[in-house]
Motif scaffolding. Structure first.
Motif, PDB file in Angstrom:
ATOM      1  N   SER A 191      22.405  11.855 -49.911  1.00  9.79           N
ATOM      2  CA  SER A 191      22.141  13.161 -49.287  1.00  9.79           C
ATOM      3  C   SER A 191      20.644  13.422 -49.163  1.00  9.79           C
ATOM      4  N   TYR A 192      19.850  12.928 -50.105  1.00  9.83           N
ATOM      5  CA  TYR A 192      18.396  13.089 -50.006  1.00  9.83           C
ATOM      6  C   TYR A 192      17.846  12.270 -48.835  1.00  9.83           C
ATOM      7  N   ALA A 193      18.342  11.041 -48.669  1.00  7.31           N
ATOM      8  CA  ALA A 193      17.889  10.192 -47.560  1.00  7.31           C
ATOM      9  C   ALA A 193      18.277  10.784 -46.220  1.00  7.31           C
ATOM     10  N   MET A 246      10.156   6.727 -44.451  1.00  4.29           N
ATOM     11  CA  MET A 246      10.028   6.662 -45.886  1.00  4.29           C
ATOM     12  C   MET A 246      10.945   5.553 -46.404  1.00  4.29           C
ATOM     13  N   GLN A 247      10.537   4.891 -47.460  1.00  6.65           N
ATOM     14  CA  GLN A 247      11.292   3.796 -48.049  1.00  6.65           C
ATOM     15  C   GLN A 247      12.160   4.298 -49.199  1.00  6.65           C
ATOM     16  N   ASP A 307      10.782  10.357 -55.709  1.00 10.22           N
ATOM     17  CA  ASP A 307      10.855  11.799 -55.458  1.00 10.22           C
ATOM     18  C   ASP A 307      11.984  12.443 -56.267  1.00 10.22           C
ATOM     19  N   GLN A 348      10.469   5.334 -52.432  1.00 13.79           N
ATOM     20  CA  GLN A 348       9.862   6.669 -52.422  1.00 13.79           C
ATOM     21  C   GLN A 348      10.921   7.747 -52.635  1.00 13.79           C
ATOM     22  N   TYR A 349      12.105   7.548 -52.066  1.00 19.64           N
ATOM     23  CA  TYR A 349      13.207   8.482 -52.295  1.00 19.64           C
ATOM     24  C   TYR A 349      13.539   8.554 -53.792  1.00 19.64           C
ATOM     25  N   SER A 393      18.597  13.901 -45.519  1.00 20.44           N
ATOM     26  CA  SER A 393      17.779  15.080 -45.257  1.00 20.44           C
ATOM     27  C   SER A 393      16.451  14.704 -44.586  1.00 20.44           C
ATOM     28  N   TYR A 394      15.980  13.468 -44.777  1.00 24.73           N
ATOM     29  CA  TYR A 394      14.742  13.034 -44.135  1.00 24.73           C
ATOM     30  C   TYR A 394      14.957  12.483 -42.735  1.00 24.73           C
ATOM     31  N   THR A 395      16.188  12.173 -42.374  1.00 28.66           N
ATOM     32  CA  THR A 395      16.441  11.617 -41.055  1.00 28.66           C
ATOM     33  C   THR A 395      16.643  12.699 -39.999  1.00 28.66           C
ATOM     34  N   HIS A 396      16.816  13.948 -40.415  1.00 27.89           N
ATOM     35  CA  HIS A 396      17.036  15.045 -39.475  1.00 27.89           C
ATOM     36  C   HIS A 396      15.812  15.897 -39.339  1.00 27.89           C
TER      37      HIS A 396
END
Length: 70
Positions: free
Chosen positions: A63-65, A1-2, A9, A5-6, A67-70
């Motif tokens: 912290s949002y970014a 995701m770029q 969202d 987009q974060y 959450s997408y890496t895990h």
């Protein structure tokens, strides 16, 4: 995701998203209006603006970014 987009969202649920050392994106509520030109009601919406002076990192985007890496 770029990152764009974060930001999109996060702006759905938050009024402000800050990109550290870049600036912040702010969502401002605009109420519904009657449009007399075409006789219809325009729904409520949010106008998104950019403020280059909002540079303090509040950690929301990071912290949002993460959450997408895990």
């Amino acid at each position: 995701m770029q990152i764009d987009q974060y930001i999109a969202d996060l702006l759905r649920d938050h009024d402000c998203v800050i990109v550290p050392d870049f600036g912040g994106f702010v969502g401002n509520y605009a109420s519904a209006k009657i449009n007399p030109t075409n006789n219809r009601i325009d729904p409520p919406h949010r106008n998104i603006s950019y403020n280059k002076y909002l540079v303090h990192n509040d950690g929301l985007l990071a912290s949002y970014a993460v959450s997408y890496t895990h």
